[in-house]
Design a protein around this motif. Structure first.
Motif, PDB file in Angstrom:
ATOM      1  N   TYR A  54       0.830  -1.195   0.000  1.00 38.39           N
ATOM      2  CA  TYR A  54       0.000   0.000   0.000  1.00 38.39           C
ATOM      3  C   TYR A  54       0.876   1.261   0.000  1.00 38.39           C
ATOM      4  O   TYR A  54       1.896   1.314   0.692  1.00 38.39           O
ATOM      5  CB  TYR A  54      -0.892   0.048   1.237  1.00 38.39           C
ATOM      6  N   GLN A  55       0.464   2.264  -0.763  1.00 37.58           N
ATOM      7  CA  GLN A  55       1.056   3.586  -0.617  1.00 37.58           C
ATOM      8  C   GLN A  55       0.297   4.318   0.489  1.00 37.58           C
ATOM      9  O   GLN A  55      -0.915   4.133   0.648  1.00 37.58           O
ATOM     10  CB  GLN A  55       0.963   4.375  -1.922  1.00 37.58           C
ATOM     11  N   VAL A  56       0.994   5.137   1.241  1.00 36.01           N
ATOM     12  CA  VAL A  56       0.383   5.900   2.323  1.00 36.01           C
ATOM     13  C   VAL A  56       0.354   7.367   1.934  1.00 36.01           C
ATOM     14  O   VAL A  56       1.409   7.981   1.728  1.00 36.01           O
ATOM     15  CB  VAL A  56       1.141   5.717   3.654  1.00 36.01           C
ATOM     16  N   LEU A  57      -0.844   7.925   1.816  1.00 35.58           N
ATOM     17  CA  LEU A  57      -1.039   9.334   1.482  1.00 35.58           C
ATOM     18  C   LEU A  57      -1.494  10.052   2.739  1.00 35.58           C
ATOM     19  O   LEU A  57      -2.612   9.856   3.212  1.00 35.58           O
ATOM     20  CB  LEU A  57      -2.086   9.492   0.372  1.00 35.58           C
ATOM     21  N   ALA A  58      -0.611  10.882   3.296  1.00 37.93           N
ATOM     22  CA  ALA A  58      -0.921  11.593   4.537  1.00 37.93           C
ATOM     23  C   ALA A  58      -1.492  12.964   4.217  1.00 37.93           C
ATOM     24  O   ALA A  58      -0.872  13.748   3.484  1.00 37.93           O
ATOM     25  CB  ALA A  58       0.332  11.737   5.393  1.00 37.93           C
ATOM     26  N   ALA A  59      -2.679  13.251   4.742  1.00 37.28           N
ATOM     27  CA  ALA A  59      -3.275  14.579   4.586  1.00 37.28           C
ATOM     28  C   ALA A  59      -2.546  15.519   5.533  1.00 37.28           C
ATOM     29  O   ALA A  59      -2.888  15.632   6.716  1.00 37.28           O
ATOM     30  CB  ALA A  59      -4.766  14.528   4.890  1.00 37.28           C
ATOM     31  N   HIS A  60      -1.521  16.179   4.996  1.00 40.13           N
ATOM     32  CA  HIS A  60      -0.620  16.948   5.862  1.00 40.13           C
ATOM     33  C   HIS A  60       0.000  18.083   5.053  1.00 40.13           C
ATOM     34  O   HIS A  60       0.530  17.866   3.949  1.00 40.13           O
ATOM     35  CB  HIS A  60       0.479  16.026   6.404  1.00 40.13           C
ATOM     36  N   LEU A  61      -0.050  19.289   5.592  1.00 42.67           N
ATOM     37  CA  LEU A  61       0.536  20.447   4.923  1.00 42.67           C
ATOM     38  C   LEU A  61       2.020  20.538   5.262  1.00 42.67           C
ATOM     39  O   LEU A  61       2.400  20.733   6.409  1.00 42.67           O
ATOM     40  CB  LEU A  61      -0.181  21.730   5.352  1.00 42.67           C
ATOM     41  N   ALA A  62       2.865  20.365   4.260  1.00 41.35           N
ATOM     42  CA  ALA A  62       4.307  20.430   4.439  1.00 41.35           C
ATOM     43  C   ALA A  62       4.919  21.032   3.178  1.00 41.35           C
ATOM     44  O   ALA A  62       4.231  21.288   2.180  1.00 41.35           O
ATOM     45  CB  ALA A  62       4.878  19.037   4.705  1.00 41.35           C
ATOM     46  N   SER A  63       6.228  21.252   3.224  1.00 42.85           N
ATOM     47  CA  SER A  63       6.900  21.873   2.075  1.00 42.85           C
ATOM     48  C   SER A  63       6.832  20.999   0.832  1.00 42.85           C
ATOM     49  O   SER A  63       6.892  21.501  -0.300  1.00 42.85           O
ATOM     50  CB  SER A  63       8.363  22.162   2.429  1.00 42.85           C
ATOM     51  N   ASP A  64       6.695  19.689   1.013  1.00 41.53           N
ATOM     52  CA  ASP A  64       6.644  18.781  -0.132  1.00 41.53           C
ATOM     53  C   ASP A  64       5.233  18.286  -0.442  1.00 41.53           C
ATOM     54  O   ASP A  64       5.055  17.353  -1.227  1.00 41.53           O
ATOM     55  CB  ASP A  64       7.566  17.585   0.097  1.00 41.53           C
ATOM     56  N   SER A  65       4.223  18.897   0.173  1.00 40.14           N
ATOM     57  CA  SER A  65       2.840  18.465  -0.073  1.00 40.14           C
ATOM     58  C   SER A  65       2.421  18.778  -1.503  1.00 40.14           C
ATOM     59  O   SER A  65       2.828  19.788  -2.079  1.00 40.14           O
ATOM     60  CB  SER A  65       1.878  19.146   0.905  1.00 40.14           C
ATOM     61  N   VAL A  66       1.580  17.901  -2.058  1.00 43.32           N
ATOM     62  CA  VAL A  66       1.047  18.102  -3.402  1.00 43.32           C
ATOM     63  C   VAL A  66      -0.473  18.166  -3.321  1.00 43.32           C
ATOM     64  O   VAL A  66      -1.082  17.708  -2.355  1.00 43.32           O
ATOM     65  CB  VAL A  66       1.473  16.971  -4.361  1.00 43.32           C
ATOM     66  N   ASP A  67      -1.074  18.727  -4.344  1.00 42.47           N
ATOM     67  CA  ASP A  67      -2.530  18.760  -4.445  1.00 42.47           C
ATOM     68  C   ASP A  67      -3.058  17.330  -4.384  1.00 42.47           C
ATOM     69  O   ASP A  67      -2.544  16.432  -5.066  1.00 42.47           O
ATOM     70  CB  ASP A  67      -2.924  19.421  -5.775  1.00 42.47           C
ATOM     71  N   PHE A  68      -4.057  17.093  -3.557  1.00 43.02           N
ATOM     72  CA  PHE A  68      -4.566  15.729  -3.355  1.00 43.02           C
ATOM     73  C   PHE A  68      -5.032  15.086  -4.643  1.00 43.02           C
ATOM     74  O   PHE A  68      -5.060  13.855  -4.767  1.00 43.02           O
ATOM     75  CB  PHE A  68      -5.702  15.735  -2.320  1.00 43.02           C
ATOM     76  N   ARG A  69      -5.375  15.879  -5.657  1.00 40.60           N
ATOM     77  CA  ARG A  69      -5.847  15.330  -6.922  1.00 40.60           C
ATOM     78  C   ARG A  69      -4.717  14.787  -7.782  1.00 40.60           C
ATOM     79  O   ARG A  69      -4.968  14.111  -8.784  1.00 40.60           O
ATOM     80  CB  ARG A  69      -6.628  16.407  -7.684  1.00 40.60           C
ATOM     81  N   GLU A  70      -3.478  15.068  -7.415  1.00 42.08           N
ATOM     82  CA  GLU A  70      -2.331  14.568  -8.177  1.00 42.08           C
ATOM     83  C   GLU A  70      -1.974  13.127  -7.820  1.00 42.08           C
ATOM     84  O   GLU A  70      -1.231  12.470  -8.548  1.00 42.08           O
ATOM     85  CB  GLU A  70      -1.114  15.461  -7.948  1.00 42.08           C
ATOM     86  N   ALA A  71      -2.463  12.628  -6.716  1.00 41.50           N
ATOM     87  CA  ALA A  71      -2.157  11.254  -6.294  1.00 41.50           C
ATOM     88  C   ALA A  71      -2.912  10.260  -7.171  1.00 41.50           C
ATOM     89  O   ALA A  71      -3.992  10.553  -7.696  1.00 41.50           O
ATOM     90  CB  ALA A  71      -2.529  11.062  -4.832  1.00 41.50           C
TER      91      ALA A  71
END
Length: 244
Positions: A102-119
């Protein structure tokens, strides 16, 4: 001993077996949620309902046992359709899932965060959600493969965690729908039959688990195929056994 031969004695009220089968056919065994110390029962209950709507059959809560017991006491209805499993900490919840690919997608605002729609949500995916104030824990962020964020256009800094779950799962559902992942049953036959039995016959499934009995076959109406014969076998001690 209850009379299992009586028609509709155990059948869950107001639900047709066809509807239960349809919901099971939409289930996504490789999509799940892990909550990281989300304590508020109303938020957890809302997340469970949203998970069900997206086709998630199992999700995980990382939280202390006493808080989980309080949540279970106020949200039993939500648990009828989604299996909610408690883990003592986020590592215990995520490590086995990551080992399964499984890939883990963390809902977290950080310097490397991407738009959730890009996952890419068509991959085996864990959506990791943290408490509204604290967010995802440091350990959860370490175990994440990607940090995702929902763009905000106003003064508010973050969505309520249950709202965020709904927004992210809507995108996951959209991608999986376009990929045809809801158009065929994706859970194995044994899991399908076991879950269908537990949904259609909650009291009888509880009886079977308490007495170490295998679930008897159901007919197309969600009732025992031969309740009288099975009852006689239980009394005679010849009904198939199962280790629960």
């Amino acid at each position: 001993m209850p009379d299992f031969s009586k028609k509709h004695w155990f059948l869950r009220e107001n639900l047709q077996p066809q509807r239960l089968r349809q919901v099971l056919e939409y289930r996504q065994p490789d999509l799940t949620i892990v909550t990281d110390n989300v304590h508020k029962g109303r938020n957890l209950s809302a997340i469970v309902r949203t998970a069900d709507a997206a086709g998630i059959g199992t999700m995980y809560c990382s939280m202390p046992d006493k808080d989980y017991k309080a949540f279970r006491g106020t949200a039993m209805g939500s648990h009828s359709w989604v299996s909610v499993r408690r883990q003592a900490d986020v590592s215990a919840a995520l490590t086995p899932l990551k080992a399964q690919g499984y890939q883990v997608l963390a809902a977290h605002l950080a310097s490397d965060s991407v738009d959730f729609r890009e996952a890419d949500y068509t991959r085996p995916t864990v959506i990791l959600l943290g408490a509204e104030k604290q967010g995802v824990s440091a350990r959860g962020c370490e175990l994440a493969d990607m940090h995702i964020t929902i763009p905000m256009r106003g003064m508010v800094q973050s969505f309520n965690v249950s709202v965020a779950a709904g927004i992210i799962l809507a995108e996951a559902e959209r991608q999986r729908h376009l990929a045809g992942m809801y158009s065929q049953c994706r859970i194995d036959e044994q899991s399908f039959r076991q879950t269908l039995f537990e949904w259609a016959q909650p009291k009888l499934s509880e009886y079977c688990r308490e007495h170490g009995l295998a679930y008897p076959p159901l007919d197309d109406e969600g009732e025992l195929a031969d309740g009288l014969a099975w009852q006689q076998a239980v009394r005679a001690g010849t009904a198939p056994q199962y280790t629960w």
